[in-house]
Design an enzyme around this catalytic site. Structure first.
Site, PDB file in Angstrom:
ATOM      1  N   ALA A 150       4.220  -1.039   2.256  1.00 31.14           N
ATOM      2  CA  ALA A 150       3.057  -0.525   2.977  1.00 31.14           C
ATOM      3  C   ALA A 150       2.884   0.955   2.652  1.00 31.14           C
ATOM      4  O   ALA A 150       3.721   1.775   3.044  1.00 31.14           O
ATOM      5  CB  ALA A 150       3.228  -0.716   4.483  1.00 31.14           C
ATOM      6  N   PRO A 151       1.799   1.330   1.934  1.00 33.49           N
ATOM      7  CA  PRO A 151       1.598   2.733   1.568  1.00 33.49           C
ATOM      8  C   PRO A 151       0.845   3.506   2.643  1.00 33.49           C
ATOM      9  O   PRO A 151       0.025   2.952   3.376  1.00 33.49           O
ATOM     10  CB  PRO A 151       0.750   2.623   0.295  1.00 33.49           C
ATOM     11  CG  PRO A 151      -0.088   1.400   0.537  1.00 33.49           C
ATOM     12  CD  PRO A 151       0.777   0.448   1.315  1.00 33.49           C
ATOM     13  N   PHE A 170      -3.694   4.311   5.808  1.00 29.43           N
ATOM     14  CA  PHE A 170      -2.537   3.424   5.912  1.00 29.43           C
ATOM     15  C   PHE A 170      -2.942   1.966   5.724  1.00 29.43           C
ATOM     16  O   PHE A 170      -3.968   1.528   6.234  1.00 29.43           O
ATOM     17  CB  PHE A 170      -1.879   3.608   7.286  1.00 29.43           C
ATOM     18  CG  PHE A 170      -0.830   2.578   7.631  1.00 29.43           C
ATOM     19  CD1 PHE A 170       0.285   2.410   6.831  1.00 29.43           C
ATOM     20  CD2 PHE A 170      -0.977   1.775   8.762  1.00 29.43           C
ATOM     21  CE1 PHE A 170       1.251   1.466   7.153  1.00 29.43           C
ATOM     22  CE2 PHE A 170      -0.015   0.834   9.086  1.00 29.43           C
ATOM     23  CZ  PHE A 170       1.097   0.667   8.284  1.00 29.43           C
ATOM     24  N   HIS A 171      -2.107   1.211   4.988  1.00 29.41           N
ATOM     25  CA  HIS A 171      -2.285  -0.234   4.804  1.00 29.41           C
ATOM     26  C   HIS A 171      -0.992  -0.910   5.246  1.00 29.41           C
ATOM     27  O   HIS A 171       0.046  -0.777   4.600  1.00 29.41           O
ATOM     28  CB  HIS A 171      -2.571  -0.548   3.335  1.00 29.41           C
ATOM     29  CG  HIS A 171      -3.000  -1.974   3.089  1.00 29.41           C
ATOM     30  ND1 HIS A 171      -2.360  -3.053   3.632  1.00 29.41           N
ATOM     31  CD2 HIS A 171      -4.010  -2.492   2.349  1.00 29.41           C
ATOM     32  CE1 HIS A 171      -2.939  -4.177   3.243  1.00 29.41           C
ATOM     33  NE2 HIS A 171      -3.948  -3.871   2.460  1.00 29.41           N
ATOM     34  N   SER A 172      -1.050  -1.668   6.342  1.00 28.65           N
ATOM     35  CA  SER A 172       0.162  -2.302   6.864  1.00 28.65           C
ATOM     36  C   SER A 172       0.464  -3.593   6.117  1.00 28.65           C
ATOM     37  O   SER A 172      -0.306  -4.050   5.267  1.00 28.65           O
ATOM     38  CB  SER A 172      -0.006  -2.604   8.354  1.00 28.65           C
ATOM     39  OG  SER A 172      -0.796  -3.767   8.544  1.00 28.65           O
TER      40      SER A 172
END
Length: 916
Positions: A753-754, A772-774
């Protein structure tokens, strides 16, 4: 005269105080001194007009001094000198205020033409005047050496805003002017042998006096470089060389388009679709293992090349499945045609070498085309006229180039040109071929790939996208390295440099990592011709194996990031280092069976070999043109860093979050321009983009953010690089990014996740933004740990903060209460919006004034969410108000009400929401 210059300096200092910041910047640059208004500009233009006559006279007299029968170089230098003088007049009389575009074109043309002018004058310097040659070399070395600190301090001033850097830059800029003038002034020493009647008293123009170029060619005549350049100009051979290189460009355009057309299908299936088998279309050279098929294909190789052009016509087909079929067929026949072409030249090492050089320079041409088109190749099947494609022109040129290039391909049955030693293992030769194919494709098919590998955020501590020109220049140096030093190109010292470069770019960031990338680039390009020649020597099986091993590496370097969706994925999880190590080892295996080149000074040179060597000189000339184009593109694309938000008087930040589905729309077209239009029309100042890491073979080695940032006028942080094994996150901002940090959040089971945590200078106040990408729904433990990590990060920020995110949660449930509330100190942009699952905008310490959800049309599979925030005001309440109660600068555009525009409209609420 001194009074005039004192006046100009005084005027320049006044402008310096206003524009650059006196007293830190206390000395004016050339442009500040000249100015763009009366009277400074007029005085400068008068003096340029006065010197134009002597300048033209110098160029013509130097031609008369150096011209000789059957020699094209003096004519070329004459043309460059005239062109350079005219472009000087262009940027002098057309200022940036008059027409910024043409001013830049003239300036770039002048700077680019300085290189061939300088080198040409040195090469033509008469041997009888060593003093002139000595001063030319000294001044030219000083001139080009000054460019390095000049560019460095310009970046320090323009990008990093370092106080005092502009003054130091100004000193180097003035030195550049003086060195340029001094170089031309040396011509006076050459004219000592001329009378006013312009009568040549030394006989240099009649070929009686040797020139530096003559001495070089005489000394190197039996070496590859001398054989290549020791002849006059031939238009027919120049066209042949251009056709060969364009043929190579078409090969690389087809090969690089295969991955991105395959990628469309697993992208929409969210897993293996079955269409991935198309990547194996490259193994068609195995057909050459059959003697009968090989004979038939060799006899008709021209038609096989022609048939491969069907891949370029795939853009005419709207159905994605059929388009993929055409592309895979084009790639299959192209790989077969090139392998056959190389093998057909097996009895003539010079002709084979010429073919491999053209193929390699074709890769550079492809990379330059992508560099000029923001990482998209304009003849790819995902391009068309509406999104910047040049498909029709590309096909017409390809057809003409194929006709010209393939007419010289013959089925050579004269046997193998045996170099020193016996033939070795075709398996080892195939391993080397697969390794170098993979390295060239995965790392060098786009100039920004390894730039993003070493990028770590702001402040800038390494190369940016515009610095990709350095990669292209080093690739060109790799070609020259092979042409000039063939034996060293395959030495174990070169292999060691390859290994060190691979280690540095894989293990380090910033300039250290990029230095490794340049070492890797140099060696990959210089090693490719001998590895291909070795495959020819070891038979057709080596080509089939080479493309097979290449495909295995292609799949492996996708497995390292797509491990959650492929069989056996966890074994390769996050192991780019393994892939890079195997690539180097495969190349080493190939080098082990590369024979040592024969001593060309003792080998007899046949007429056809001489013709092939002469053809190589035109390859180098075309390579020089490509590199000049790359320098020009870099100049035009260098960021201006003077971006302005849409509603600065209202101190508003319009922020958005959008999952862009790897910049492929629902119909398999590149979507950057459609994305640009919507972002611009919504007047978004700050946007987080997700699913943006396209720097893999399967995704076309692209970078969406380049076009968006440069066209919209925004700073860009591309997020964690391709070697960080995420699907990508990017931040684009109208406000300066003072600092940014990349995070890889806990992901014990699923995909990484970045996140980007950036601090912006918004209207003089510091505001934090997190993109944010979970993790996915299938990995609840990953998402729980990620929510706690991010909540802690946001809570500890002492500044106002906006979160632009993809959370995979239901409002008011589960991890939502970690992201929103006391654990994070964050608020939801609209707690009453229950119809959300993926995208969320949260905030703290800043006034939220508006919120809208905009439909995606067919660009991607996810809507665009947008929020408006006012800097310097308290958070406010959740009470909603009508649009009439909101200031004009805080309103969302009316064009997206109702039916909207181009399939984009306010949906869910059917209108924007505004808050107290």
């Amino acid at each position: 005269m001194s009074t005039m210059w004192a006046y100009l300096i005084d005027r320049a200092r006044r402008k310096l105080i206003m524009r650059q910041g006196y007293p830190q910047e206390w000395f004016p640059s050339v442009s500040s001194t000249i100015g763009d208004r009366y009277p400074e500009r007029s005085v400068f233009q008068v003096f340029i007009a006065m010197t134009s006559g002597p300048r033209f006279a110098l160029v013509f007299l130097f031609y008369i001094l150096t011209a000789r029968p059957e020699t094209v170089l003096p004519k070329f230098v004459l043309g460059v000198g005239i062109f350079r003088t005219l472009t000087c007049g262009g940027w002098t009389y057309v200022t940036s205020t008059d027409d910024h575009g043409w001013h830049d074109i003239f300036m770039i043309s002048y700077l680019v033409s300085t290189l061939p002018w300088t080198l040409g004058c040195i090469a033509l310097s008469p041997k009888a005047n060593p003093s002139a040659l000595k001063w030319r070399k000294r001044l030219a070395s000083a001139f080009f050496g000054t460019l390095v600190p000049l560019v460095y301090f310009f970046i320090q001033h323009k990008v990093h805003k370092v106080a005092g850097a502009y003054t130091i830059y100004s000193f180097f800029e003035w030195a550049l002017i003086l060195l340029d003038v001094g170089f031309d002034a040396v011509t006076a020493l050459d004219f000592e042998g001329f009378e006013l009647l312009i009568r040549d008293v030394q006989g240099a123009s009649r070929g009686k006096s040797q020139q530096v170029a003559d001495l070089v060619l005489e000394k190197e005549k039996d070496k590859p470089i001398g054989q290549a350049f020791g002849s006059g100009f031939s238009l027919a051979k120049a066209i042949d060389a251009a056709a060969d290189i364009y043929n190579g460009f078409v090969f690389w355009s087809l090969l690089t388009s295969l991955g991105v057309t395959v990628w469309y299908f697993p992208l929409w299936h969210m897993g293996i679709s079955g269409y991935e088998v198309a990547v194996m279309s490259t193994v068609s050279p195995f057909l050459l293992c059959s003697r009968s098929l090989r004979s038939s294909i060799s006899s008709n190789v021209r038609y096989v090349h022609m048939v491969s052009l069907t891949g370029l016509l795939a853009y005419l087909v709207k159905t994605p499945e059929l388009r993929l079929l055409m592309v895979s067929f084009g790639v299959s026949t192209s790989c077969l045609a090139w392998s056959t072409t190389w093998y057909a030249e097996r009895s003539s090492a010079p002709r084979l070498e010429a073919r491999t050089l053209a193929w390699g320079i074709g890769l550079i041409a492809s990379s330059v085309a992508k560099f000029a088109n923001y990482s998209n190749n304009p003849i790819w099947p995902i391009m068309h006229a509406e999104n910047g494609g040049w498909n029709a022109l590309g096909f017409v040129l390809a057809f003409g180039a194929m006709l010209r290039s393939t007419k010289r391909v013959t089925d050579n049955r004269g046997g193998l040109d045996i170099s020193n030693g016996p033939v070795g293992s075709p398996v080892l030769a195939g391993l080397g071929l697969g390794g170098v194919f993979f390295g060239l494709h995965s790392l060098l098919s786009d100039s920004s790939t390894m730039v993003l590998w070493v990028w770590e955020g702001f402040p800038v501590r390494g190369p940016i996208a515009a610095n990709g020109v350095v990669t292209l220049l080093v690739m060109g140096a790799g070609v020259l390295h092979y042409v000039i030093l063939q034996e060293q190109a395959t030495s174990w010292i070169s292999f060691g440099i390859l290994g060190v470069g691979t280690f540095l770019v894989t293990s380090f960031s910033h300039w250290t990592g990029y230095f490794g990338a340049l070492c890797l680039s140099l060696e990959l390009v210089s090693m490719s011709p001998p590895l291909i020649a070795s495959a020819v020597r070891h038979g057709p099986l080596a080509f089939g194996l080479g493309f097979l091993f290449y495909n295995i590496l292609v799949l492996a370097h996708v497995w390292v990031v797509a491990y959650a969706f492929v069989p056996g994925g966890p074994l390769m999880r996050e192991h780019t280092d393994w892939v890079m190590t195997v690539m180097v080892l495969l190349i080493g295996a190939g080098l082990a069976v590369v024979p040592k080149p024969r001593n060309s000074s003792k080998a007899p040179r046949r007429p056809k070999a001489k013709a092939s060597n002469r053809l190589k000189s035109y390859y180098i000339y075309i390579l020089g043109v490509l590199e000049m184009l790359a320098i020009s593109v870099s100049y035009l694309r260098f960021p201006t860093n003077d971006y302005v938000p849409y509603h600065k008087d209202d101190k508003v930040i319009t922020a958005g979050i959008w999952t862009v589905h790897f910049s492929l729309d629902n119909d398999m077209w590149s979507s950057e321009r459609r994305m640009r239009d919507l972002i611009k029309e919504l007047e978004i100042d700050v946007i987080g983009l997700l699913e943006t890491d396209l720097q893999r073979i399967i995704m076309g080695n692209r970078d969406t953010t380049q076009f968006l940032a440069e066209d919209l006028g925004m700073y860009v942080d591309a997020g964690p690089g391709p070697n960080k094994h995420t699907w990508g996150a990017a931040l684009l901002s109208k406000f300066p990014i003072l600092n940014s940090t990349h995070h890889l959040l806990p992901s014990p089971v699923g995909e990484l996740a970045p996140a980007i945590h950036a601090t912006l200078d918004a209207y003089g106040e510091l505001v934090d933004v997190v993109v944010f990408h979970s993790g996915q729904e299938e990995d609840p433990e990953d998402r729980r740990q990620q929510s706690e990590y991010l909540a802690k990060l946001m809570r500890e920020s002492p500044r106002p903060l906006i979160l632009l995110s993809y959370l995979v949660i239901k409002p008011q449930e589960g991890n939502y209460n970690t992201y929103v509330g006391e654990k994070s100190s964050m608020k939801d942009i609209d707690p009453t919006d229950w119809d959300r699952w993926c995208e969320y905008i949260l905030y703290k310490g800043i006034k939220r004034s508006g919120y809208a959800r905009v439909s995606r049309s067919t660009i991607t599979d996810t809507e665009l969410q947008v929020g408006k925030f006012v800097v310097g005001q308290a958070e406010g309440s959740d009470e909603q108000i009508s649009e009439e109660q909101v200031a004009e600068g805080l309103r969302f555009p009316a064009m997206f009400r109702g039916e909207g525009r181009r399939g984009h409209a306010y949906h869910v609420f059917n209108e924007p929401r505004y808050y107290m």
